[in-house]
Design a protein around this motif. Structure first.
Motif, mmCIF file in Angstrom:
data_model
loop_
_atom_site.group_PDB
_atom_site.id
_atom_site.type_symbol
_atom_site.label_atom_id
_atom_site.label_comp_id
_atom_site.label_asym_id
_atom_site.label_seq_id
_atom_site.Cartn_x
_atom_site.Cartn_y
_atom_site.Cartn_z
ATOM 1 N N LYS A 35 0.830 -1.204 0.000
ATOM 2 C CA LYS A 35 0.000 0.000 0.000
ATOM 3 C C LYS A 35 0.867 1.256 0.000
ATOM 4 N N PHE A 36 1.901 1.276 0.834
ATOM 5 C CA PHE A 36 2.802 2.427 0.833
ATOM 6 C C PHE A 36 3.418 2.632 -0.549
ATOM 7 N N ALA A 37 3.871 1.539 -1.165
ATOM 8 C CA ALA A 37 4.504 1.649 -2.476
ATOM 9 C C ALA A 37 3.533 2.207 -3.503
ATOM 10 N N SER A 38 2.282 1.751 -3.445
ATOM 11 C CA SER A 38 1.284 2.212 -4.398
ATOM 12 C C SER A 38 0.914 3.670 -4.175
ATOM 13 N N ARG A 39 0.728 4.059 -2.923
ATOM 14 C CA ARG A 39 0.276 5.419 -2.628
ATOM 15 C C ARG A 39 1.386 6.453 -2.809
ATOM 16 N N LEU A 40 2.615 6.085 -2.460
ATOM 17 C CA LEU A 40 3.713 7.050 -2.509
ATOM 18 C C LEU A 40 4.356 7.134 -3.885
ATOM 19 N N GLY A 41 4.250 6.066 -4.669
ATOM 20 C CA GLY A 41 4.917 6.048 -5.964
ATOM 21 C C GLY A 41 6.409 5.811 -5.820
ATOM 22 N N ASP A 42 7.062 5.616 -6.949
ATOM 23 C CA ASP A 42 8.490 5.277 -6.926
ATOM 24 C C ASP A 42 9.336 6.349 -6.262
ATOM 25 N N LEU A 43 9.100 7.613 -6.609
ATOM 26 C CA LEU A 43 9.929 8.687 -6.041
ATOM 27 C C LEU A 43 9.711 8.823 -4.544
ATOM 28 N N GLY A 44 8.458 8.732 -4.122
ATOM 29 C CA GLY A 44 8.158 8.905 -2.708
ATOM 30 C C GLY A 44 8.736 7.806 -1.845
ATOM 31 N N ILE A 45 8.543 6.570 -2.264
ATOM 32 C CA ILE A 45 9.046 5.483 -1.421
ATOM 33 C C ILE A 45 10.564 5.381 -1.495
ATOM 34 N N ASP A 46 11.157 5.738 -2.661
ATOM 35 C CA ASP A 46 12.625 5.763 -2.738
ATOM 36 C C ASP A 46 13.213 6.796 -1.781
ATOM 37 N N GLU A 47 12.507 7.896 -1.581
ATOM 38 C CA GLU A 47 12.979 8.941 -0.681
ATOM 39 C C GLU A 47 13.003 8.456 0.763
ATOM 40 N N LEU A 48 11.962 7.711 1.168
ATOM 41 C CA LEU A 48 11.843 7.281 2.561
ATOM 42 C C LEU A 48 12.499 5.937 2.830
ATOM 43 N N LEU A 49 12.509 5.052 1.828
ATOM 44 C CA LEU A 49 13.019 3.695 2.028
ATOM 45 C C LEU A 49 13.718 3.246 0.746
ATOM 46 N N PRO A 50 14.961 3.698 0.548
ATOM 47 C CA PRO A 50 15.649 3.438 -0.718
ATOM 48 C C PRO A 50 15.781 1.953 -1.070
ATOM 49 N N ALA A 53 12.700 -2.440 -2.349
ATOM 50 C CA ALA A 53 12.535 -3.660 -3.142
ATOM 51 C C ALA A 53 13.111 -4.868 -2.409
ATOM 52 N N GLU A 54 14.269 -4.696 -1.772
ATOM 53 C CA GLU A 54 14.873 -5.784 -1.008
ATOM 54 C C GLU A 54 14.101 -6.047 0.278
ATOM 55 N N VAL A 55 13.578 -4.994 0.879
ATOM 56 C CA VAL A 55 12.841 -5.129 2.137
ATOM 57 C C VAL A 55 11.623 -6.017 1.955
ATOM 58 N N ARG A 56 10.960 -5.938 0.822
ATOM 59 C CA ARG A 56 9.754 -6.720 0.590
ATOM 60 C C ARG A 56 10.032 -8.223 0.675
ATOM 61 N N ARG A 57 11.292 -8.629 0.485
ATOM 62 C CA ARG A 57 11.653 -10.049 0.560
ATOM 63 C C ARG A 57 12.402 -10.389 1.846
ATOM 64 N N LYS A 71 6.308 5.076 8.325
ATOM 65 C CA LYS A 71 5.304 5.797 9.103
ATOM 66 C C LYS A 71 5.879 7.069 9.710
ATOM 67 N N TYR A 72 7.096 6.972 10.254
ATOM 68 C CA TYR A 72 7.704 8.159 10.852
ATOM 69 C C TYR A 72 8.221 9.109 9.795
ATOM 70 N N GLY A 73 8.638 8.578 8.653
ATOM 71 C CA GLY A 73 9.076 9.455 7.579
ATOM 72 C C GLY A 73 7.952 10.315 7.052
ATOM 73 N N LEU A 74 6.760 9.745 6.962
ATOM 74 C CA LEU A 74 5.606 10.522 6.503
ATOM 75 C C LEU A 74 5.126 11.500 7.571
ATOM 76 N N GLY A 75 5.206 11.108 8.815
ATOM 77 C CA GLY A 75 4.688 11.947 9.896
ATOM 78 C C GLY A 75 3.173 11.892 9.955
ATOM 79 N N HIS A 76 2.601 12.545 10.954
ATOM 80 C CA HIS A 76 1.158 12.504 11.146
ATOM 81 C C HIS A 76 0.414 13.104 9.955
ATOM 82 N N ALA A 77 0.837 14.275 9.492
ATOM 83 C CA ALA A 77 0.145 14.939 8.385
ATOM 84 C C ALA A 77 0.219 14.096 7.118
#
Length: 260
Positions: A35-50, A53-57, A71-77
């Motif tokens: 869900k994070f990957a889908s909502r944030l897109g490639d640029l967004g998730i690469d910024e928070l969790l470079p 792709a490896e983490v998923r496995r 979760k903490y990278g995004l913050g409450h807002a």
């Protein structure tokens, strides 16, 4: 030291293994990472969790850490923004469910037993999570926790996917309000954590009664959540697994303080 293998969980009438609970958590971790990957897109998730792709496995502990990083990278807002449509949809469904239920309720209950912990000390540790607003520990206990935080007035704000719900929901829990809770108190369980769940306008949508006791060196915990009766049985069953996941992890995390 707690051996997690000795942590016994009972869902409904069936005792389940620690591995079954971990397998449920692993599936939910995969779903939430996707869900994070889908909502944030490639640029967004690469910024928070470079290395996403490896983490998923990766093993489950690594995925737990990755989810907290997101979760903490995004913050409450950022979390509100990512889940804006889900929260709005869930609130509409919750209001309809409360109206359809006409005051009737259902319960989701899970029992956990773990040797070597004190019920009194675990209750103190758990209460303190909200008091000191330990978001890291609160969020890490289950992949479906998006935002759990203690508010300045003692209430708790929760954004989570409840059981098998199709969308994340947001609500408040007040541990000083108990008048709407219909879950029976068992006098054999002296430690009681009770609270009412409601929406921002005060509409009561459920609540919790978590009960703890010590039996021959074993902490015996009965966690129960109250839902409107219109909630489907599948969602109730899935929330029993949610309870097994989060409280198993909280019990293990509490050991430095709650050891008997």
């Amino acid at each position: 030291m707690i051996n997690p293998v000795n942590l016994r969980a009972t869902i409904g009438a069936r005792e389940v293994t620690r591995q079954e609970v971990l397998d449920w958590e692993s599936r939910r971790a995969d779903a939430v990472l996707a869900k994070f990957a889908s909502r944030l897109g490639d640029l967004g998730i690469d910024e928070l969790l470079p290395d996403h792709a490896e983490v998923r496995r990766a093993p489950l502990p690594t995925r737990r850490t990755a989810l907290n990083t997101l979760k903490y990278g995004l913050g409450h807002a950022g979390m509100y923004a990512m889940l804006k449509r889900e929260i709005a949809f869930s609130e509409r469904m919750t209001r309809a469910g409360v109206a359809m239920s006409r005051g009737r309720v259902k319960f989701a209950a899970t029992r956990l037993q773990v040797p070597g912990l004190s019920a009194q000390r675990f209750g103190e540790w758990f209460d303190n999570l909200v008091v000191i607003n330990d978001e890291k520990t609160m969020n890490a206990a289950c992949p479906d926790h998006y935002l759990l935080r203690g508010l300045g007035d003692g209430r708790q704000e929760v954004v989570e996917t409840t059981g098998g719900a199709p969308a994340a929901s947001r609500f408040l829990v007040d541990y000083q309000r108990t008048e709407a809770i219909e879950i029976p108190a068992d006098p054999d369980y002296p430690i009681q954590i009770v609270g009412t769940a409601y929406l921002d306008d005060g509409l009561v949508i459920g609540g919790v009664r978590h009960q703890f006791r010590d039996t021959n060196g074993v902490l015996d915990a009965m966690m129960t959540v109250q839902f409107p009766a219109a909630v489907p049985a599948r969602n109730i069953h899935q929330h029993q697994w949610h309870l097994a996941c989060e409280f198993s992890n909280w019990l293990i995390a509490s050991e430095p303080y709650a050891a008997a």
